[in-house]
Design a protein around this motif. Sequence first.
Motif, PDB file in Angstrom:
ATOM      1  N   PHE A 288       0.878  -1.139   0.069  1.00  0.00           N
ATOM      2  CA  PHE A 288      -0.032  -0.042   0.006  1.00  0.00           C
ATOM      3  C   PHE A 288       0.951   1.084   0.211  1.00  0.00           C
ATOM      4  O   PHE A 288       1.936   1.280   0.558  1.00  0.00           O
ATOM      5  N   ARG A 289       0.457   2.464  -0.748  1.00  0.00           N
ATOM      6  CA  ARG A 289       0.851   3.520  -0.705  1.00  0.00           C
ATOM      7  C   ARG A 289       0.119   4.545   0.069  1.00  0.00           C
ATOM      8  O   ARG A 289      -0.900   4.649  -0.274  1.00  0.00           O
ATOM      9  N   TYR A 290       0.869   5.148   1.193  1.00  0.00           N
ATOM     10  CA  TYR A 290       0.303   6.038   1.986  1.00  0.00           C
ATOM     11  C   TYR A 290       0.457   7.591   1.722  1.00  0.00           C
ATOM     12  O   TYR A 290       1.564   8.004   1.534  1.00  0.00           O
ATOM     13  N   SER A 291      -0.665   8.585   1.666  1.00  0.00           N
ATOM     14  CA  SER A 291      -0.379   9.875   1.714  1.00  0.00           C
ATOM     15  C   SER A 291      -0.466  10.419   3.040  1.00  0.00           C
ATOM     16  O   SER A 291      -1.208  10.073   3.872  1.00  0.00           O
ATOM     17  N   VAL A 292       0.651  10.955   3.340  1.00  0.00           N
ATOM     18  CA  VAL A 292       0.834  11.720   4.612  1.00  0.00           C
ATOM     19  C   VAL A 292       0.907  13.022   4.490  1.00  0.00           C
ATOM     20  O   VAL A 292       1.438  13.809   5.601  1.00  0.00           O
TER      21      VAL A 292
END
Length: 323
Positions: A288-292
């Motif tokens: 998964f690719r997380y936006s922070v």
Amino acid sequence: MNEQHVVAGGAGFIGSTLVRVLLRKGASVLVLDDFSLGRRDYLGDLQSDPRLHIEECDVADRSGIEAALRRASSRARVAELWHMAANSDIPAGVHEPDVDYRKTFQTTYELLRACRLVGIDTFHFASSSAVYGDHGDVELHESIGPLLPISNYGAMKLASEAQLSAASEAFLRRANVFRFPNVVGTPATHGVILDFVRKLKSNPARLQVLGNGSQQKAYLHVSDLVDAMLVVATSACQEKVQLVNIGPVDAGVQVRWIAEQVVSRVSPGATIEFGSEGRGWLGDVPRFRYSVSKLREMGWAPRLDSEHAILRAIDEISVQEGF
Ligand SMILES: NC(=O)c1ccc[n+]([C@@H]2O[C@H](COP(=O)([O-])OP(=O)(O)OC[C@H]3O[C@@H](n4cnc5c(N)ncnc54)[C@H](O)[C@@H]3O)[C@@H](O)[C@H]2O)c1
């Protein structure tokens, strides 16, 4: 900070680290834990601090929590409650959904009910990237949808978020929902590094990995995680329920690389055997690719990226396990 805080699950991995930081900042703290996975030892030296109270309490049990929160409120007003208790064994919840129903959802429901009765109006919730489900390489912003979790754990975290939203309409002044990535460090109670270290302890010649090692995830060190939660908790909040992804800014590391690092630290020369599937277990989200970006706008940045968080945690957990 000199108010009283309650930390449910405060004897666990993340909870005990949070308690340590809250005490350092001047708060007094009540820990509620059933000690199913957490241990008093994790609060070690802190136990002699008169500002720390520890009660054995199942926070899915209505009468137990209500009584504990009333006792706390009679000492001083409880300013904030941090809900860090849940089932930590995601595969166990896939095989037996009752585990997540009770430990991951019912704990939230009953804690919210008790907060309303005793007048606690600020609630912080440890949610998870598992609420998103499997979106492949799509970057996960807090507003992405539909949210279709693929584990009972993720489903019960999402149900808890929904319950929190309803509670904030009814009585909460402030609700923060922290969506954690994979968190590493000590005192480790579960997770990939602890699993590998313990496997090598029982068989130093061979490490068996669940899945083919290509799973790629973001990892955050527990010290950065707690720091981020406190930044969010003290930030000016525009939203009734503030949802925030917490994570590093990199794309994460592969399980194969973690296995190699653990072997080289704990048992050099051991053979690593991989499974054939692209995921570790039913309900595992392999990448998964997380936006922070929301957290970055609040001025927070992690001290360690995924790679350095893993390397530091391997050292810490190796020492914890006697290597
Ligand atoms: N560690 C991670 O990578 C990670 C990732 C995403 C979300 N989270 C969430 O963060 C929170 C803390 O996780 P952790 O890694 O510290 O896990 P942990 O298992 O170490 O801590 C959970 C604590 O809750 C306690 N507990 C469980 N059920 C309880 C109950 N019914 N009543 C009272 N206490 C109970 C356990 O004894 C333990 O001390 C959890 O809500 C977890 O779902 C953790």
